[in-house]
Design an enzyme around this catalytic site. Structure first.
Site, PDB file in Angstrom:
ATOM      1  N   LYS A  75       0.753  -0.625   0.064  1.00 56.41           N
ATOM      2  CA  LYS A  75       0.061   0.052   0.051  1.00 56.41           C
ATOM      3  C   LYS A  75       1.299   1.022  -0.325  1.00 56.41           C
ATOM      4  CE  LYS A  75      -3.678   3.012  -0.079  1.00 56.41           C
ATOM      5  NZ  LYS A  75      -4.360   2.722  -0.765  1.00 56.41           N
ATOM      6  N   SER A 100     -11.629   5.787  -4.451  1.00 58.58           N
ATOM      7  CA  SER A 100     -10.676   7.064  -3.439  1.00 58.58           C
ATOM      8  C   SER A 100     -10.594   7.016  -1.945  1.00 58.58           C
ATOM      9  CB  SER A 100     -11.781   8.642  -3.082  1.00 58.58           C
ATOM     10  OG  SER A 100     -13.226   8.480  -2.420  1.00 58.58           O
ATOM     11  N   ASN A 129       5.851   1.308  -1.948  1.00 58.99           N
ATOM     12  CA  ASN A 129       5.109   2.295  -3.276  1.00 58.99           C
ATOM     13  C   ASN A 129       5.298   2.974  -2.380  1.00 58.99           C
ATOM     14  OD1 ASN A 129       2.275   3.819  -3.689  1.00 58.99           O
ATOM     15  ND2 ASN A 129       2.871   2.546  -5.936  1.00 58.99           N
ATOM     16  N   ASN A 156       5.156   5.923  -6.555  1.00 58.60           N
ATOM     17  CA  ASN A 156       3.703   7.180  -6.859  1.00 58.60           C
ATOM     18  C   ASN A 156       3.512   8.474  -7.008  1.00 58.60           C
ATOM     19  OD1 ASN A 156       0.627   6.799  -7.433  1.00 58.60           O
ATOM     20  ND2 ASN A 156       0.319   6.002  -5.205  1.00 58.60           N
ATOM     21  N   CYS A 159      -1.582   9.219  -7.414  1.00 58.79           N
ATOM     22  CA  CYS A 159      -2.768   9.171  -6.823  1.00 58.79           C
ATOM     23  C   CYS A 159      -3.633  10.384  -7.642  1.00 58.79           C
ATOM     24  CB  CYS A 159      -1.786   9.309  -5.511  1.00 58.79           C
ATOM     25  SG  CYS A 159      -3.678   8.754  -4.228  1.00 58.79           S
ATOM     26  N   LYS A 194       6.140   4.865 -11.560  1.00 57.95           N
ATOM     27  CA  LYS A 194       4.244   4.060 -11.481  1.00 57.95           C
ATOM     28  C   LYS A 194       4.305   5.175 -12.466  1.00 57.95           C
ATOM     29  CE  LYS A 194       0.973   1.910  -9.669  1.00 57.95           C
ATOM     30  NZ  LYS A 194      -0.133   1.079  -8.865  1.00 57.95           N
ATOM     31  N   ASN A 221      -1.333   3.664 -12.939  1.00 55.04           N
ATOM     32  CA  ASN A 221      -2.230   3.513 -12.580  1.00 55.04           C
ATOM     33  C   ASN A 221      -3.905   3.564 -12.456  1.00 55.04           C
ATOM     34  OD1 ASN A 221      -3.091   4.582  -9.490  1.00 55.04           O
ATOM     35  ND2 ASN A 221      -1.501   4.935  -9.223  1.00 55.04           N
ATOM     36  N   THR A 222      -4.514   4.131 -11.524  1.00 52.92           N
ATOM     37  CA  THR A 222      -6.069   4.551 -11.658  1.00 52.92           C
ATOM     38  C   THR A 222      -6.410   5.564 -12.756  1.00 52.92           C
ATOM     39  OG1 THR A 222      -6.268   5.494 -10.077  1.00 52.92           O
ATOM     40  CG2 THR A 222      -7.064   3.059  -9.812  1.00 52.92           C
ATOM     41  N   GLY A 272      -3.577  -2.671 -14.919  1.00 51.75           N
ATOM     42  CA  GLY A 272      -5.241  -2.668 -14.899  1.00 51.75           C
ATOM     43  C   GLY A 272      -5.846  -3.240 -16.102  1.00 51.75           C
TER      44      GLY A 272
HETATM   45  C1  LIG Z   1      -8.331   0.687  -3.378  1.00 50.72           C
HETATM   46  C2  LIG Z   1      -7.485   0.537  -4.539  1.00 50.72           C
HETATM   47  C3  LIG Z   1      -6.089   1.241  -4.036  1.00 50.72           C
HETATM   48  C4  LIG Z   1      -4.742   1.936  -4.669  1.00 50.72           C
HETATM   49  N1  LIG Z   1      -3.900   2.386  -4.195  1.00 50.72           N
HETATM   50  C5  LIG Z   1      -2.765   2.225  -4.862  1.00 50.72           C
HETATM   51  C6  LIG Z   1      -1.727   3.004  -3.704  1.00 50.72           C
HETATM   52  O1  LIG Z   1      -1.676   2.946  -2.620  1.00 50.72           O
HETATM   53  N2  LIG Z   1      -0.665   3.284  -4.960  1.00 50.72           N
HETATM   54  C7  LIG Z   1      -0.543   3.160  -6.174  1.00 50.72           C
HETATM   55  O2  LIG Z   1       0.439   3.627  -6.427  1.00 50.72           O
HETATM   56  N3  LIG Z   1      -1.375   2.831  -6.580  1.00 50.72           N
HETATM   57  C8  LIG Z   1      -2.984   1.794  -6.150  1.00 50.72           C
HETATM   58  N4  LIG Z   1      -3.385   1.823  -6.948  1.00 50.72           N
HETATM   59  C9  LIG Z   1      -4.160   1.302  -8.095  1.00 50.72           C
HETATM   60  C10 LIG Z   1      -3.447   0.142  -8.486  1.00 50.72           C
HETATM   61  O3  LIG Z   1      -2.198  -0.659  -8.053  1.00 50.72           O
HETATM   62  C11 LIG Z   1      -3.589  -0.493 -10.096  1.00 50.72           C
HETATM   63  O4  LIG Z   1      -2.803   0.656 -10.964  1.00 50.72           O
HETATM   64  C12 LIG Z   1      -4.935   0.581 -11.123  1.00 50.72           C
HETATM   65  O5  LIG Z   1      -6.107  -0.614  -9.484  1.00 50.72           O
HETATM   66  C13 LIG Z   1      -4.861  -1.137 -12.170  1.00 50.72           C
HETATM   67  O6  LIG Z   1      -4.623  -2.230 -11.531  1.00 50.72           O
HETATM   68  P1  LIG Z   1      -6.693  -3.154 -11.634  1.00 50.72           P
HETATM   69  O7  LIG Z   1      -7.099  -2.669 -12.887  1.00 50.72           O
HETATM   70  O8  LIG Z   1      -5.634  -4.115 -11.840  1.00 50.72           O
HETATM   71  O9  LIG Z   1      -6.430  -2.719 -10.342  1.00 50.72           O
HETATM   72  C14 LIG Z   1      -5.350   1.715  -5.744  1.00 50.72           C
HETATM   73  C15 LIG Z   1      -5.954   0.829  -7.037  1.00 50.72           C
HETATM   74  C16 LIG Z   1      -6.730   0.468  -5.725  1.00 50.72           C
HETATM   75  C17 LIG Z   1      -8.118  -0.453  -6.831  1.00 50.72           C
END
Ligand SMILES: Cc1cc2nc3c(=O)[nH]c(=O)nc-3n(C[C@H](O)[C@H](O)[C@H](O)COP(=O)(O)O)c2cc1C
Ligand SMILES: Cc1cc2nc3c(=O)[nH]c(=O)nc-3n(C[C@H](O)[C@H](O)[C@H](O)COP(=O)(O)OP(=O)(O)OC[C@H]3O[C@@H](n4cnc5c(N)ncnc54)[C@H](O)[C@@H]3O)c2cc1C
Ligand code: FES
Lengths: 333, 270
Positions: A75, A100, A129, A156, A159, A194, A221-222, A272
């Site tokens: 995390k 979020s 991270n 990261n 975010c 990232k 990332n998202t 992703g």
């Molecule tokens: C609930 C949640 C929390 C996340 N927290 C972080 C984070 O703390 N640091 C980070 O670099 N990415 C974070 N991400 C992004 C994921 O690491 C990943 O880049 C993104 O979800 C895309 O992959 P996925 O579609 O397989 O989930 C988070 C994603 C989710 C869903």
């Protein structure tokens, strides 16, 4: 390709019309080499748990042997503990989720004292991270973590869920260049940057990270998004906006992975929306040498292992001896 | 320890319009589940709804390994669930979460449930061997009352409220509770019994009221909270609830630290 995974590790199926029968064994049949090397670290296989979706591994250890994973990205860590955003922090959207969380975490010291000793015993690579709100904070985090036995640091810079906005570092060439260059000076570990997909041209961002000292790139990332409760006429998330992840984002992520892999020479980790071995293979063909699995861990706590098994099965069917036989081996039409 | 399971559905029936009772066979869950825990269900196979839906365990039969959950058809997920039939497989993770605190010291307990909040309380009453068990249950109206018989069966006194007065007491179940607790005047006595603990599950304002009443009477109180979940196993931190802590507060996880919390911990307005 029609397939029916048989019992006791036997696989019977059709590949391009030909009937094949394979002995898959337990984890790694025959002489397939699953190992990948990223920035000098050897990952025993290319499947890594994505940051923020795996906590610090503990909860998943109830379901799987964490030693089967290539690695775990923990995390996102900040200098001081963070409480995170107000709930609701999650909304389901078509084939995806918006989150979020707001980087709720115990702070870097809490991680080092309370979580890292457990993770270190798990026989898998550990990626820290990190997220900050100033360049100095990122540097301090990198310096502190360089003094521990984490295997790599993942920056990261993307975010979307915190007000102070670490996103600001990740969405311009200038921002990414500056932060990568500075953190590089303090980071004695392999440095993975990232990337955020919330940019116009992700290749130039990746290139800027590479030039300024990144050892590897991870993406995506998202994607920023919003979901509205039409009855309340309000966003579902208390934070109003969130980050989209899950199967819905996969085609975007594959294209971006392809674009970045075409641009940089350093290793690329793709993610992703991965929910199966074949999903992972898409990223690998597009140029990633490892993948991260995120959201799908929420649906199936053993998702990472299932993705790995799917990769092994695929390699077996097509008679590949190593993951590297496939990295970037996409043939465009 | 929870597991990912595929269990067989025995029945899935509509009790009153929109509210369903679903039974499945699970040796694993039935032998381990404690009152207050939940299961997290993948309601459809494909990508239409990807997240699991948390449902409280409503009742368990350890002899024939049956587990019952009950749910209101709310949105996409529960709509898929409502279509499942006997013989279908249920993809679930469980048992999850913590459980209601039980103790030999509690000689007399009360449960207070509103709407779909009544379900975990039924399991609690069924499993609890204490001397006196009071059940306060509230529903919108006569047409949404479910499991009244089951509650009657496992409690010593049942008090029913409907918002529109179509059956039982007219008003909120908390008004009914207040009337009974306060009427007796001294220290929450009812029929000569003092409640040692009150357990509540339902809408947040209801639980807040129950806690306020309980603390006024010096009675212990536990509440079962709800929040939107991601993983349901404690990893993603989606299911935050605000909890008081050393003069400050922090977020705990409904799925792992809860869903059951002590009333005094919870920031009901957070
Ligand atoms: C609930 C949640 C929390 C996340 N927290 C972080 C984070 O703390 N640091 C980070 O670099 N990415 C974070 N991400 C992004 C994921 O690491 C990943 O880049 C993104 O979800 C895309 O992959 P996925 O579609 O397989 O989930 C988070 C994603 C989710 C869903
Ligand atoms: C610990 C716990 C126990 C529960 N026990 C029961 C029960 O026994 N019976 C029952 O009928 N309901 C129960 N609920 C509520 C139930 O989980 C929701 O009604 C259900 O998830 C709605 O899904 P949907 O797809 O039909 O609705 P939608 O509104 O379409 O769901 C969209 C998203 O929001 C989430 N969501 C919507 N409402 C809630 C809610 N109230 N709580 C948490 N998440 C929600 C869904 O899980 C989904 O991710 C419980 C909730 C929790 C947290
Ligand atoms: S839902 Fe993921 S921590 Fe509770």
């Amino acid at each position: 390709m029609a397939s029916s995974p048989g019992s006791n590790g036997k696989y019977n199926g059709k590949v391009n019309g030909k009937i094949v029968s394979l002995n898959l064994g337990s984890t790694n049949p025959g002489n397939i080499n699953l190992e990948v090397e990223i920035a000098g670290i050897k990952f025993k296989n290319p499947v890594i748990a994505a940051s923020g979706t795996y906590g610090f591994g503990r909860e998943f250890a109830e379901f799987i042997d964490l030693g089967r994973l290539g690695g775990i990205a923990v995390k996102g860590l900040t200098l001081k503990p963070r409480k995170g955003n107000r709930p609701p922090r999650i909304a389901e959207t078509p084939a995806g989720i918006l989150n979020s969380i707001g980087l709720q975490n115990p702070g870097v010291e809490g991680f080092i004292n309370d979580e890292l000793p457990f993770l270190r015993k798990c026989n898998t690579a550990i990626i820290a991270n990190i997220a900050g709100s100033t360049v100095e904070e990122y540097c301090e985090l990198a310096e502190i973590l360089s003094g521990t036995d984490v295997d790599a640091i993942e920056l990261n810079v993307s975010c979307p869920n915190v007000k102070e906005g670490c996103l600001a570092f990740g969405n311009t060439v200038k921002g990414i260049s500056g932060i990568t260059r500075e953190v590089r000076r303090y980071c004695k570990k392999p440095l993975i940057v990232k990337l955020t997909p919330n940019v116009t041209d992700i290749s130039e961002i990746a290139r800027a990270a590479e030039i300024n000292g990144a050892d590897a790139i991870s993406l995506i990332n998202t994607i920023t998004g919003m979901a509205i409760d039409v009855h309340k006429k309000k966003p579902i998330l208390a934070n109003n906006f969130g980050g989209l992840s899950g199967p819905a984002v996969k085609p975007i992520a594959v294209k971006m992975t392809y674009d970045v892999a075409q641009t940089v020479k350093i290793p690329v980790i793709g993610m992703g929306g991965i929910s199966s071995g074949e999903d992972a293979i898409e990223f690998i063909l597009a140029g990633a040498c490892a993948v991260m699995v995120g959201t799908w861990n929420f649906v199936y706590p053993d998702a990472c292992v299932k993705v790995l098994e799917g990769i092994i099965k695929y390699l077996g069917i097509y008679n590949h001896k190593s993951v590297y036989d496939l990295v970037g081996k996409l043939e465009l039409n | 320890m929870p597991l990912v399971l595929k269990e067989e559905i025995i029945f899935n029936k509509e009790l009153v319009p929109g509210i369903f009772e679903l039974a499945f066979i699970s040796e694993y869950v039935s032998q381990r589940a404690k009152p207050g825990q939940f299961v997290n269900i993948k309601c459809c196979d494909g990508l239409d709804t990807i997240l699991r839906r948390p449902l409280s365990i409503c009742s368990v039969n350890r002899k024939n390994n049956t587990v019952i959950v009950a749910y209101r058809e709310t949105g996409k997920g529960t709509r898929y669930l409502a279509r499942k039939k006997a013989g279908d497989k249920l993809d679930l993770i469980g048992p999850l979460g913590n459980w209601f605190h039980v103790s030999d010291e509690y000689k007399s307990i009360a449960v207070v449930g509103g709407g779909i909040g009544v379900f975990p309380l039924l399991f609690l009453l069924q499993q609890n061997p204490c001397a006196f068990k009071g059940a306060y249950i509230g529903f919108e109206s006569n047409t949404c009352i479910v499991m009244e018989k089951e509650f009657l069966h496992c409690s010593d006194k049942i008090m029913l409220a409907t918002n529109d007065g179509s059956k039982g007491f007219k008003g909120f179940v908390t008004d009914l509770l207040a009337l009974n607790l306060l009427q007796e005047g001294s220290k929450g006595k009812i029929n000569g019994e003092k409640y040692d603990i009150i357990y509540a599950c339902g809408p947040m304002p209801m639980m807040k009221k129950v806690f306020e009443l309980a603390s006024k009477m010096g009675i212990k109180c536990q509440v079962s909270l709800e929040q939107r979940m991601g993983c349901g196993i404690g990893a993603c931190l989606a299911c935050a609830c605000k909890v008081k802590h050393d003069g400050d507060w922090h977020y705990k996880r409904v799925c792992k630290d809860g869903p059951v919390f002590w009333g005094e911990e919870v920031d009901f307005d957070g």
